[in-house]
Write an enzyme that holds these catalytic residues in place. Sequence first.
Site, PDB file in Angstrom:
ATOM      1  N   ASP A  64       2.504   5.987  -7.709  1.00 34.44           N
ATOM      2  CA  ASP A  64       3.802   5.750  -7.091  1.00 34.44           C
ATOM      3  C   ASP A  64       4.955   5.698  -8.084  1.00 34.44           C
ATOM      4  OD1 ASP A  64       3.084   5.691  -4.409  1.00 34.44           O
ATOM      5  OD2 ASP A  64       2.167   3.733  -4.691  1.00 34.44           O
ATOM      6  N   HIS A 118       0.853  -1.191   0.000  1.00 33.92           N
ATOM      7  CA  HIS A 118       0.000   0.000   0.000  1.00 33.92           C
ATOM      8  C   HIS A 118       0.894   1.248   0.000  1.00 33.92           C
ATOM      9  CE1 HIS A 118      -3.163   2.729   0.760  1.00 33.92           C
ATOM     10  NE2 HIS A 118      -3.517   2.393   1.987  1.00 33.92           N
ATOM     11  N   HIS A 121      -2.988  -1.185 -11.264  1.00 31.68           N
ATOM     12  CA  HIS A 121      -3.813  -0.697 -10.152  1.00 31.68           C
ATOM     13  C   HIS A 121      -5.096  -1.518 -10.112  1.00 31.68           C
ATOM     14  CE1 HIS A 121      -6.004   2.080  -7.515  1.00 31.68           C
ATOM     15  NE2 HIS A 121      -4.821   2.572  -7.203  1.00 31.68           N
TER      16      HIS A 121
HETATM   17  N1  CMC Z   1       4.037  -5.801 -13.239  1.00 27.64           N
HETATM   18  C1  CMC Z   1       3.875  -6.901 -14.002  1.00 27.64           C
HETATM   19  N2  CMC Z   1       2.701  -7.541 -14.144  1.00 27.64           N
HETATM   20  C2  CMC Z   1       1.650  -7.051 -13.501  1.00 27.64           C
HETATM   21  C3  CMC Z   1       1.735  -5.910 -12.689  1.00 27.64           C
HETATM   22  C4  CMC Z   1       2.988  -5.282 -12.572  1.00 27.64           C
HETATM   23  N3  CMC Z   1       3.123  -4.181 -11.817  1.00 27.64           N
HETATM   24  N4  CMC Z   1       0.528  -5.641 -12.165  1.00 27.64           N
HETATM   25  C5  CMC Z   1      -0.282  -6.597 -12.627  1.00 27.64           C
HETATM   26  N5  CMC Z   1       0.380  -7.465 -13.440  1.00 27.64           N
HETATM   27  C6  CMC Z   1      -0.159  -8.585 -14.181  1.00 27.64           C
HETATM   28  C7  CMC Z   1      -0.383  -9.787 -13.271  1.00 27.64           C
HETATM   29  O1  CMC Z   1       0.757 -10.607 -13.217  1.00 27.64           O
HETATM   30  C8  CMC Z   1      -1.566 -10.438 -13.919  1.00 27.64           C
HETATM   31  O2  CMC Z   1      -1.108 -11.111 -15.059  1.00 27.64           O
HETATM   32  P1  CMC Z   1      -1.808 -12.517 -15.543  1.00 27.64           P
HETATM   33  O3  CMC Z   1      -3.188 -12.112 -15.991  1.00 27.64           O
HETATM   34  O4  CMC Z   1      -0.920 -13.014 -16.601  1.00 27.64           O
HETATM   35  O5  CMC Z   1      -1.838 -13.408 -14.313  1.00 27.64           O
HETATM   36  C9  CMC Z   1      -2.405  -9.253 -14.424  1.00 27.64           C
HETATM   37  O6  CMC Z   1      -1.455  -8.196 -14.635  1.00 27.64           O
HETATM   38  C10 CMC Z   1      -3.458  -8.779 -13.429  1.00 27.64           C
HETATM   39  O7  CMC Z   1      -2.805  -8.536 -12.186  1.00 27.64           O
HETATM   40  P2  CMC Z   1      -3.505  -8.592 -10.754  1.00 27.64           P
HETATM   41  O8  CMC Z   1      -2.458  -8.849  -9.732  1.00 27.64           O
HETATM   42  O9  CMC Z   1      -4.682  -9.506 -10.802  1.00 27.64           O
HETATM   43  O10 CMC Z   1      -4.063  -7.122 -10.622  1.00 27.64           O
HETATM   44  P3  CMC Z   1      -4.582  -6.462  -9.292  1.00 27.64           P
HETATM   45  O11 CMC Z   1      -5.590  -5.473  -9.714  1.00 27.64           O
HETATM   46  O12 CMC Z   1      -4.986  -7.448  -8.269  1.00 27.64           O
HETATM   47  O13 CMC Z   1      -3.251  -5.752  -8.735  1.00 27.64           O
HETATM   48  C11 CMC Z   1      -1.677  -4.166  -8.044  1.00 27.64           C
HETATM   49  C12 CMC Z   1      -3.078  -4.409  -8.609  1.00 27.64           C
HETATM   50  C13 CMC Z   1      -1.493  -2.672  -7.793  1.00 27.64           C
HETATM   51  C14 CMC Z   1      -1.509  -4.916  -6.697  1.00 27.64           C
HETATM   52  C15 CMC Z   1      -0.637  -4.682  -9.064  1.00 27.64           C
HETATM   53  O14 CMC Z   1      -0.824  -4.047 -10.304  1.00 27.64           O
HETATM   54  C16 CMC Z   1       0.788  -4.501  -8.568  1.00 27.64           C
HETATM   55  O15 CMC Z   1       1.292  -5.345  -7.821  1.00 27.64           O
HETATM   56  N6  CMC Z   1       1.476  -3.397  -8.988  1.00 27.64           N
HETATM   57  C17 CMC Z   1       2.819  -3.123  -8.515  1.00 27.64           C
HETATM   58  C18 CMC Z   1       2.782  -2.533  -7.087  1.00 27.64           C
HETATM   59  C19 CMC Z   1       2.333  -1.082  -7.092  1.00 27.64           C
HETATM   60  O16 CMC Z   1       2.779  -0.276  -7.904  1.00 27.64           O
HETATM   61  N7  CMC Z   1       1.457  -0.733  -6.132  1.00 27.64           N
HETATM   62  C20 CMC Z   1       0.954   0.646  -5.992  1.00 27.64           C
HETATM   63  C21 CMC Z   1      -0.527   0.766  -6.218  1.00 27.64           C
HETATM   64  S1  CMC Z   1      -1.054   2.482  -6.288  1.00 27.64           S
HETATM   65  C22 CMC Z   1      -0.954   3.031  -4.616  1.00 27.64           C
HETATM   66  C23 CMC Z   1      -2.108   2.664  -3.752  1.00 27.64           C
HETATM   67  O17 CMC Z   1      -3.263   2.918  -4.175  1.00 27.64           O
HETATM   68  O18 CMC Z   1      -1.888   2.140  -2.633  1.00 27.64           O
END
Ligand code: CMC
Length: 394
Positions: free
Chosen positions: A320, A224, A263
């Site tokens: 971020d 987060h 996101h």
């Molecule tokens: N890099 C590479 N692949 C990604 C990323 C990433 N940053 N984010 C998502 N994916 C891929 C993931 O591997 C999955 O692929 P597949 O369909 O092949 O399995 C697909 O995209 C969907 O991902 P998800 O994990 O189901 O997406 P989510 O909505 O649950 O996750 C997230 C959102 C923010 C946790 C994720 O995008 C992530 O880990 N990003 C990097 C960490 C980050 O920058 N966090 C800050 C968020 S903004 C601040 C806040 O609001 O707190």
Amino acid sequence: ARALCYDSGYLNTVMARSSITFVDGERGVMRYRGYPIEQLAERSTFLETAFLLIFGQLPTASQLHQFTRLVADHSYLHTDVGTYIRSFRYDAHPMGIFISSFAALATTVPAADAHHVDKHLYRILGQASSIAANAYRQRIGRAFNEPRKELGYAENFLYMLDRLSEGDYRPHPAVVRALDVLWIIHADHELNCSTACLRHLVSAQVDPYTAVAGAASALFGPSHGGAAEAVVRQLERIGTVDRIDAFLERVKAKQERLFGFGHRVYKSFDPRARILKRHVEEILALVGMQEPLFEVAKELERRALQDDYFICRKLYPNVDFYSGVIYRALGFPTDFYPLLFGLPRIAGWLAHYREAKQAETELQPGIDHTHVVRPAQVYIGHRPRPFVPLHRGE
Ligand code: CMC
């Protein structure tokens, strides 16, 4: 009997009706109380935006004057809390100091009085910046600075940090403005993890000081409030533009994640990332710095946005991706980033605290807001078994 649905991350669960922040993740739109975030970032100040979030309307000039004065009046650190902060080791994490000091602050308020959030708003905002600044002072082993009431909120915070000298340090107006913009866009983001946590606490009638400490604890988590730090560490690891392609190959092979991308809500550009990208350029020009990490970040973004892996998963830069680069250019240590995110988010937490309390008193037909948050579980433990005493009477 209730129909239960397994939803561990609250992906499909609505837990509040709110009129504070609107987010349309498909179109990349974000508004506070109806006002576009871009216009607020351009023309508002952090305290004006905090007033808007908390009270629902933009303040008049005299309301803003009074609000600013009351927050400044309450920014003198409570002596007991000052003593408490000084008791931490020099290498304690600043966010850990902040969380525990804020919980300690709750003990300085009579319990019966603490629940009247409107009486405590100013004190919470005023004390928060002093606690955060002095967590940093403790870190560097320096005496604490008294706040200066004539300074604005961000300016006073930078003054109290007094990173550069022991003299009559005044931060550059452009640096003050940059921090204000960062704080405006971080002030609320509907039911993110820490705000949802705060609403849980409010449902149990926790006082606003303890609720802020609890929400800050959720924000401390690397998934987060810790992502900006992870982005900077990642950019440092990549180091130079010529190593970007190899890094992206590892991301696509799922060996690592590209921090600062993707996101849960935004499936298009995070509007906050666009605002920040513009500001990085301004800040770097101001501090006259060549920041090699910014060049790497820009090129990394450009290449990722052209890559099928990111296009088909709708992965765009989030807030971020650039905030850490700005904090770094401004000279903040990396482990201070979560605190720089948490401090402005207090405005959003207070807005949600008030809204949740109001919902309790103004029940809307057909909706009962008074429930304590208490999700159901699926029990997967032992079947019944008899207790075996440790001493069997021998
Ligand atoms: N890099 C590479 N692949 C990604 C990323 C990433 N940053 N984010 C998502 N994916 C891929 C993931 O591997 C999955 O692929 P597949 O369909 O092949 O399995 C697909 O995209 C969907 O991902 P998800 O994990 O189901 O997406 P989510 O909505 O649950 O996750 C997230 C959102 C923010 C946790 C994720 O995008 C992530 O880990 N990003 C990097 C960490 C980050 O920058 N966090 C800050 C968020 S903004 C601040 C806040 O609001 O707190």
